[in-house]
Design a protein around this motif. Structure first.
Motif, short mmCIF file in Angstrom:
data_model
loop_
_atom_site.label_atom_id
_atom_site.label_comp_id
_atom_site.label_asym_id
_atom_site.label_seq_id
_atom_site.Cartn_x
_atom_site.Cartn_y
_atom_site.Cartn_z
N LYS A 177 -16.13 5.12 -25.70
CA LYS A 177 -14.94 5.62 -24.99
C LYS A 177 -15.11 5.62 -23.47
O LYS A 177 -14.23 5.12 -22.75
CB LYS A 177 -14.57 7.01 -25.50
CG LYS A 177 -14.03 7.00 -26.92
CD LYS A 177 -13.68 8.41 -27.37
CE LYS A 177 -13.15 8.44 -28.78
NZ LYS A 177 -12.85 9.81 -29.22
N PRO A 178 -16.22 6.14 -22.91
CA PRO A 178 -16.38 6.07 -21.46
C PRO A 178 -16.56 4.64 -20.95
O PRO A 178 -16.20 4.34 -19.80
CB PRO A 178 -17.60 6.93 -21.16
CG PRO A 178 -18.26 7.19 -22.46
CD PRO A 178 -17.24 7.02 -23.53
N VAL A 179 -17.09 3.74 -21.79
CA VAL A 179 -17.20 2.33 -21.39
C VAL A 179 -15.80 1.73 -21.24
O VAL A 179 -15.49 1.03 -20.26
CB VAL A 179 -18.03 1.53 -22.42
CG1 VAL A 179 -17.98 0.04 -22.11
CG2 VAL A 179 -19.48 2.03 -22.44
N ILE A 180 -14.93 2.03 -22.21
CA ILE A 180 -13.54 1.55 -22.13
C ILE A 180 -12.84 2.15 -20.91
O ILE A 180 -12.13 1.44 -20.19
CB ILE A 180 -12.80 1.90 -23.43
CG1 ILE A 180 -13.39 1.11 -24.61
CG2 ILE A 180 -11.30 1.62 -23.30
CD1 ILE A 180 -12.94 1.58 -25.97
N ALA A 181 -13.09 3.43 -20.66
CA ALA A 181 -12.48 4.07 -19.48
C ALA A 181 -12.96 3.39 -18.19
O ALA A 181 -12.16 3.17 -17.26
CB ALA A 181 -12.83 5.56 -19.46
N ALA A 182 -14.23 3.03 -18.13
CA ALA A 182 -14.77 2.36 -16.94
C ALA A 182 -14.14 0.98 -16.75
O ALA A 182 -13.88 0.55 -15.62
CB ALA A 182 -16.29 2.23 -17.05
N LEU A 183 -13.86 0.30 -17.86
CA LEU A 183 -13.19 -1.00 -17.77
C LEU A 183 -11.76 -0.84 -17.25
O LEU A 183 -11.30 -1.63 -16.42
CB LEU A 183 -13.19 -1.69 -19.14
CG LEU A 183 -14.54 -2.20 -19.62
CD1 LEU A 183 -14.49 -2.59 -21.09
CD2 LEU A 183 -15.00 -3.39 -18.78
N LYS A 184 -11.09 0.18 -17.72
CA LYS A 184 -9.72 0.42 -17.24
C LYS A 184 -9.74 0.75 -15.74
O LYS A 184 -8.87 0.31 -14.99
CB LYS A 184 -9.08 1.57 -18.04
CG LYS A 184 -8.91 1.27 -19.54
CD LYS A 184 -7.81 0.28 -19.79
CE LYS A 184 -7.67 -0.08 -21.26
NZ LYS A 184 -7.23 0.99 -22.12
N GLU A 185 -10.75 1.51 -15.33
CA GLU A 185 -10.88 1.84 -13.90
C GLU A 185 -11.12 0.60 -13.05
O GLU A 185 -10.74 0.56 -11.88
CB GLU A 185 -12.01 2.85 -13.69
CG GLU A 185 -11.68 4.26 -14.16
CD GLU A 185 -12.90 5.16 -14.18
OE1 GLU A 185 -13.92 4.79 -13.55
OE2 GLU A 185 -12.84 6.23 -14.84
N LYS A 186 -11.76 -0.41 -13.64
CA LYS A 186 -11.99 -1.67 -12.92
C LYS A 186 -10.74 -2.53 -12.85
O LYS A 186 -10.75 -3.61 -12.24
CB LYS A 186 -13.11 -2.47 -13.60
CG LYS A 186 -14.51 -1.98 -13.30
CD LYS A 186 -15.55 -2.82 -14.00
CE LYS A 186 -15.66 -4.21 -13.42
NZ LYS A 186 -16.24 -4.24 -12.07
N GLY A 187 -9.68 -2.08 -13.51
CA GLY A 187 -8.43 -2.83 -13.48
C GLY A 187 -8.20 -3.74 -14.66
O GLY A 187 -7.28 -4.58 -14.64
N MET A 188 -9.00 -3.59 -15.72
CA MET A 188 -8.78 -4.40 -16.91
C MET A 188 -7.53 -3.92 -17.64
O MET A 188 -7.41 -2.74 -17.96
CB MET A 188 -9.99 -4.30 -17.86
CG MET A 188 -11.32 -4.66 -17.21
SD MET A 188 -11.40 -6.40 -16.72
CE MET A 188 -12.76 -6.33 -15.54
N SER A 189 -6.61 -4.84 -17.89
CA SER A 189 -5.36 -4.45 -18.55
C SER A 189 -5.47 -4.50 -20.07
O SER A 189 -4.66 -3.90 -20.78
CB SER A 189 -4.22 -5.34 -18.07
OG SER A 189 -4.53 -6.70 -18.29
N SER A 190 -6.46 -5.22 -20.59
CA SER A 190 -6.66 -5.27 -22.04
C SER A 190 -8.15 -5.31 -22.33
O SER A 190 -8.93 -5.90 -21.58
CB SER A 190 -5.95 -6.47 -22.66
OG SER A 190 -6.42 -7.68 -22.08
N VAL A 191 -8.51 -4.68 -23.43
CA VAL A 191 -9.92 -4.59 -23.83
C VAL A 191 -10.04 -4.93 -25.31
O VAL A 191 -9.35 -4.35 -26.15
CB VAL A 191 -10.49 -3.17 -23.58
CG1 VAL A 191 -11.95 -3.10 -24.04
CG2 VAL A 191 -10.37 -2.79 -22.11
N GLY A 192 -10.91 -5.87 -25.61
CA GLY A 192 -11.24 -6.18 -26.99
C GLY A 192 -12.69 -5.85 -27.27
O GLY A 192 -13.48 -5.59 -26.34
#
Length: 226
Positions: free
Chosen positions: A94-109
């Motif tokens: 969950k915090p890894v996904i949050a860090a990706l969103k903070e980097k501006g990633m609009s989608s995560v697989g």
């Protein structure tokens, strides 16, 4: 969960392998990173019980990155050998996904191998991710698959005591009944549990099957993340 098939063909771990870089903290975990920070789509790779220093896993990360993704391979095992007690992959993701969103990633697989496949299914149930690939997953149940909420691909092995072909076919039936969830289920002939990440580069047939699985993984993300 660590049946004999989970432990077959252990890789020679290499902490410095791969074309990317290792960072001490990404979402609170040590991680291997590959790909451009400018990408808007990210992929999390979740290892089998041998962890994030597997050379083949890092090669997979590098190849997915070449397809335009920012790829993160977190050390979900915290530098320790796998034990049932330290498998907190779902919460740690969950915090890894949050860090990706903070980097501006609009989608995560996310794609996961063996034990990592179980974590990916858990993330797909949450739903924490926008697309999932489970490769020869560990103990996943039909009830788990009924709860999946994002597009999911399940790549299984013909010779697999943990997720045998008949169980993978049940997964496909469940997903087909849940018409709102795009899905792809494929059984690879002549290969055993772990084949897509624990293969010998000297075995041409094994390399071909692993590359086919990687191609299917990238295709799934291209359809559902970009």
């Amino acid at each position: 969960m660590a049946s004999s098939q989970c432990c077959d063909n252990p890789p020679a771990l290499n902490p410095t392998g791969g074309e990317g870089k290792v960072v001490d903290s990404f979402g609170g975990l040590k991680a291997y990173l590959a790909g451009s920070d400018e990408s808007k789509a990210a992929v999390i790779l979740i290892s089998d019980i041998f962890g994030f220093e597997s050379p083949n896993l890092r090669k997979i990360a590098d190849k997915i990155a070449l397809s335009g993704y920012f790829v993160v391979v977190p050390d979900f095992l915290h530098g320790d050998p796998f034990t049932p007690e330290n498998k907190k992959g779902f919460e740690d993701a969950k915090p890894v996904i949050a860090a990706l969103k903070e980097k501006g990633m609009s989608s995560v697989g996310a794609a996961g191998y063996c034990w990592g496949g179980v974590v990916v299914v858990d993330l797909a149930k949450a739903p924490e991710i926008q697309a999932a690939v489970a490769l020869h997953p560990g103990p996943v149940t039909v009830d788990d698959i009924k709860e999946v909420k994002c597009p999911i691909s399940i790549l299984g092995a013909e010779i697999d005591r943990i997720t045998p072909p008949e169980l993978a076919k049940q997964f496909e039936q469940v997903l087909a009944a849940n018409s709102g969830i795009p899905h792809f289920v494929k059984i690879f002939p002549g290969v055993a549990h772990g084949w897509s990440v624990r293969y010998s580069h000297d075995d041409a047939a094994a390399v071909k099957s692993a590359e086919e699985a990687l191609g299917d993984t990238i295709d799934w993300f291209n359809k559902n993340l970009k």
